[in-house]
Design an enzyme around this catalytic site. Structure first.
Site, short mmCIF file in Angstrom:
data_model
loop_
_atom_site.label_atom_id
_atom_site.label_comp_id
_atom_site.label_asym_id
_atom_site.label_seq_id
_atom_site.Cartn_x
_atom_site.Cartn_y
_atom_site.Cartn_z
CB CYS A 2 -0.86 0.04 1.26
SG CYS A 2 -1.84 -1.44 1.51
NE ARG A 27 4.08 1.92 -1.70
CZ ARG A 27 5.25 1.34 -1.49
NH1 ARG A 27 6.24 1.57 -2.32
NH2 ARG A 27 5.45 0.56 -0.46
CD1 TRP A 74 -2.91 -3.98 -4.95
CD2 TRP A 74 -1.91 -5.35 -3.51
NE1 TRP A 74 -2.74 -5.20 -5.57
CE2 TRP A 74 -2.13 -6.05 -4.71
CE3 TRP A 74 -1.30 -6.01 -2.46
CZ2 TRP A 74 -1.76 -7.37 -4.88
CZ3 TRP A 74 -0.92 -7.33 -2.63
CH2 TRP A 74 -1.15 -7.99 -3.84
CG ASN A 98 3.08 -0.50 2.92
OD1 ASN A 98 2.53 -1.49 2.43
ND2 ASN A 98 4.29 -0.11 2.55
N GLY A 99 1.80 -2.94 5.03
CA GLY A 99 2.48 -4.13 5.53
C GLY A 99 1.46 -5.18 5.94
CD GLU A 489 6.42 -16.91 -17.88
OE1 GLU A 489 5.46 -17.40 -18.48
OE2 GLU A 489 6.46 -15.72 -17.50
CE LYS A 493 6.74 -12.62 -19.34
NZ LYS A 493 5.87 -13.49 -18.65
CD GLU A 496 3.71 -11.60 -22.25
OE1 GLU A 496 4.58 -12.00 -21.46
OE2 GLU A 496 2.62 -11.17 -21.88
CG HIS A 512 9.98 -36.73 -31.93
ND1 HIS A 512 10.02 -38.01 -32.44
CD2 HIS A 512 10.45 -36.81 -30.66
CE1 HIS A 512 10.47 -38.84 -31.51
NE2 HIS A 512 10.74 -38.13 -30.42
CE LYS A 611 0.00 -7.38 -14.81
NZ LYS A 611 1.17 -8.24 -15.05
C1 AGP Z 1 1.96 -12.75 -18.83
O1 AGP Z 1 3.17 -12.14 -19.10
C2 AGP Z 1 0.85 -12.34 -19.70
N1 AGP Z 1 0.64 -10.95 -19.65
C3 AGP Z 1 -0.40 -13.19 -19.70
O2 AGP Z 1 -0.05 -14.42 -20.28
C4 AGP Z 1 -1.09 -13.48 -18.35
O3 AGP Z 1 -0.30 -14.31 -17.56
C5 AGP Z 1 -2.46 -14.13 -18.62
O4 AGP Z 1 -3.26 -13.25 -19.35
C6 AGP Z 1 -3.17 -14.57 -17.36
O5 AGP Z 1 -3.42 -13.50 -16.53
P1 AGP Z 1 -3.87 -13.73 -15.03
O6 AGP Z 1 -2.74 -14.38 -14.32
O7 AGP Z 1 -4.16 -12.34 -14.52
O8 AGP Z 1 -5.08 -14.60 -15.06
#
Ligand code: AGP
Length: 616
Positions: A2, A27, A74, A98-99, A489, A493, A496, A512, A611
């Site tokens: 927070c 925050r 938060w 905050n904490g 993963e 990254k 993206e 394969h 996001k």
């Molecule tokens: C991660 O870098 C992405 N932005 C995306 O794959 C994300 O993880 C996915 O949309 C799921 O989001 P969530 O964890 O908020 O459900």
């Protein structure tokens, strides 16, 4: 995480507090509030929602007074709501915090036994009641300062606090432990904030409070005390950051900041759950889940995990960990597939849903489908009060703090911590892990935050590597088992934020088909942390190199099996092979970040992405 702020001086406090809260909103943004002291009265205004809701409320009736405290929340304990918002009040005292107060349940019972009535579900409310209790009940010679110190002796956990009282219109008391707090010095006025960015509009002379330090801010001077009550002299430091840099804590982008916050996020997610007794024995304590009272945990025939994107990759790691530690079969599916698949459902299964935001449309739909079929749902999410958290039966929160960058980093690794804790707890409950191994695993987990710090200190090597490869047209990641999940993963990254064609392969699958793609313009990154599979992985590295690809291997400190068959090696601190994803993903995050910046992209706001994907 927070944001807290405070002001004492000669100007109207409310507009200054709101200005600071705007800077701190990154925050936390699920509710906000201020308490302003004027004409001997404490006026408190707080509202669920982002700062604009509070601003609108205050716009109609701005409280007058030249002393006040503010908070942007938060949520951790108690969902976002007006009543759970800060400041919290008891008697004539108000507090912002905050904490996390780890022993708040015990303290609440202690206070309730003394006829204190609680209004909110927060951990913070115990703080203000404790201070008020000591102020009114214990011999008053210490006044407000003495009452704050008495209360601090009872608190366990982390806190940055600001305390005001209508009985003391000439001072703000503030203290920090494991949460940041900074005093800004003006002429005839003092400022207080969780982050220096919130002070820069008013002053560049600041004092960063030390651990457990207490300050009492008056209009014309400030006193500083150690946790033991010894007076200390503080010399302010001058800050010459620009405001935007300060909001990012000095990092160029939120993504880089969040990568660096991982040691902290690990600690915050682990610490409230990992208990060590005086004899050195460990226990995992999920306040949220009682294995003794709910036999689902010990009898379920299968575990199903569903999620999207990065959270799905966390689920893959979770599958390997849960199967390894519990021997229960685990099924993992992306939520968008799961919701439309003709699934064979068993209501006795443990159903786990992983989501940073707790708002992803496909993930929520999969959860609701399972709920309709009679499953009990365990959610792993970063956002208290999210739809997922509210609709699930049980919630394990990741305490990663708000994640601003679109590309998830610290939320991913915090999800892994929750899944590992669950796997270990369940494995022990099902007698699949011996007492000695359990202790060893938990000691290893406890060491992870420091190892992540150590790893981050090696980031220049990754930066140099990125400067040589950021323009590669194809980047492939490969690995086996845990390393395969991290490869997925890592490739995501890079897609993206660097817009590179990057893919991940289970290393054994290479021959394969994917090997047809390897040529001189390919970078092949191999994640190699599963010691028993090193020989197999070494063969795969040789296969890609003999097709002209450049090769980087990410492996353990002290491991030399790959030195002669790869172009480069990046080493990570050694932990259990099963916990490797917590560390091995960090160089991949850094690599994607540096490549993106070198290409001139904004890694915080990649094209075409949001996001949180709240539509199908
Ligand atoms: C991660 O870098 C992405 N932005 C995306 O794959 C994300 O993880 C996915 O949309 C799921 O989001 P969530 O964890 O908020 O459900």
């Amino acid at each position: 995480m927070c944001g807290i702020t405070g002001y004492i001086g000669f100007q109207e406090a409310a507009p200054i507090l709101l200005g600071a809260l705007k800077k701190l909103e990154y925050r936390g943004y699920d509710s906000a509030g201020v308490a302003v002291l004027g004409r001997g009265q404490l006026k408190v205004s707080k509202a669920k929602g982002d700062l604009s809701v509070l601003e609108e409320r205050l716009g109609r009736e701005m409280p007058e007074g030249t002393l006040g405290i503010g908070h942007t929340r938060w949520a951790t304990h108690g969902e976002p709501s007006d009543v759970n918002s800060h400041p919290h009040v008891a008697g004539r005292i108000a507090v912002v915090h905050n904490g996390i107060i780890e022993n708040y349940r015990r303290l609440k019972e202690w206070l309730e036994a003394r006829n204190v009535v609680f209004l909110s579900d927060t951990d913070t409310e115990v703080i203000v009641h404790l201070i008020n209790y000591h102020y009114t009940n214990v011999s008053g010679d210490g006044g407000l300062f003495g009452a704050v110190r008495e209360a601090l002796l009872q608190l366990e956990g982390s806190y940055a606090l600001a305390v005001v009282s209508a009985d003391f219109p000439d001072r703000i008391i503030a203290v920090r432990k494991d949460s940041p707090l900074i005093v800004g010095l003006g002429k005839g006025e003092y400022f207080l904030a969780s982050d220096v960015s919130a002070l820069l509009a008013h002053t560049r002379e600041v004092c960063y409070l030390e651990e457990q330090e207490i300050t009492v801010l008056y209009r014309d001077h400030a006193d500083f005390f150690t946790g033991e009550g010894e007076r200390v002299i503080r010399t302010p430091v001058h800050v010459d950051w620009d405001t935007e840099a300060a909001e990012k804590g000095g990092f160029e982008h939120f993504m880089l900041k969040e990568i660096h916050e991982q040691p902290r996020a690990f600690t915050d997610t682990l610490r409230p759950r990992l208990k060590r007794s005086g004899t050195g024995d460990y226990a995992i304590d999920f306040e949220e889940i009682s294995f003794d009272e709910d036999e689902t945990w010990t009898t379920a025939p299968r575990i199903v995990i569903t999620a999207c994107g990065t959270a799905w990759h966390a689920a893959m790691v979770g599958k390997y960990a849960l199967e390894h530690f519990t021997r229960i079969p685990v099924e993992v599916d992306v939520a968008s597939e799961y919701r439309y698949r003709n699934v064979v459902f068993n209501p006795k299964d443990i159903f786990i849903v992983v989501s940073q935001s707790g708002e992803t449309a496909d993930t929520l739909a999969a959860m609701r489908f399972a709920r309709k079929e009679g499953a009990r749902i365990l959610a792993i999410t970063n956002v208290v009060g999210s739809t997922l958290a509210r609709e699930a039966d049980l919630v394990l929160h990741t305490w990663a703090g708000p994640e601003i960058a679109v590309a998830s980093t610290k939320a991913f690794t915090s999800q892994l911590i929750c899944l590992y804790l669950l796997a270990l707890k369940l494995g022990r409950a099902r007698s699949r892990i011996s007492g000695n191994d359990y202790r060893r695993y938990l000691a290893s987990l406890e060491a992870i935050p420091a190892q992540a710090e150590e790893l981050l200190a090696r980031k220049e090597a990754i930066q140099r590597f990125a400067s040589r490869h950021f323009n590669k047209s194809k980047v492939f990641f490969m690995g086996r088992q845990f390393d395969y999940a991290v490869s997925l993963e890592s490739a995501l990254k890079l897609k993206e934020i660097n817009y590179t064609h990057s893919e991940a392969f289970a290393a054994g699958e290479l021959k394969h088909g994917p090997i047809a793609l390897m040529d001189r313009d390919t970078l092949a990154v191999t994640i190699a942390t599963q010691t028993r599979l090193f020989d197999k992985t070494a063969s795969n590295i040789q296969e890609v190199r003999s097709r002209g690809a450049s090769s980087l291997v990410i492996t353990w400190d002290g491991e030399h099996s790959f030195d002669t068959i790869t172009d480069e090696v990046f080493r990570i601190p050694k932990t259990e092979d099963t916990f490797s994803p917590l560390l091995s993903v960090i160089p991949a995050q850094l690599f994607a970040y540096y490549c993106s910046v070198l290409r001139g992209n904004n890694p915080d706001k990649p094209r075409n992405l949001a996001k949180s994907v709240t539509v199908e």
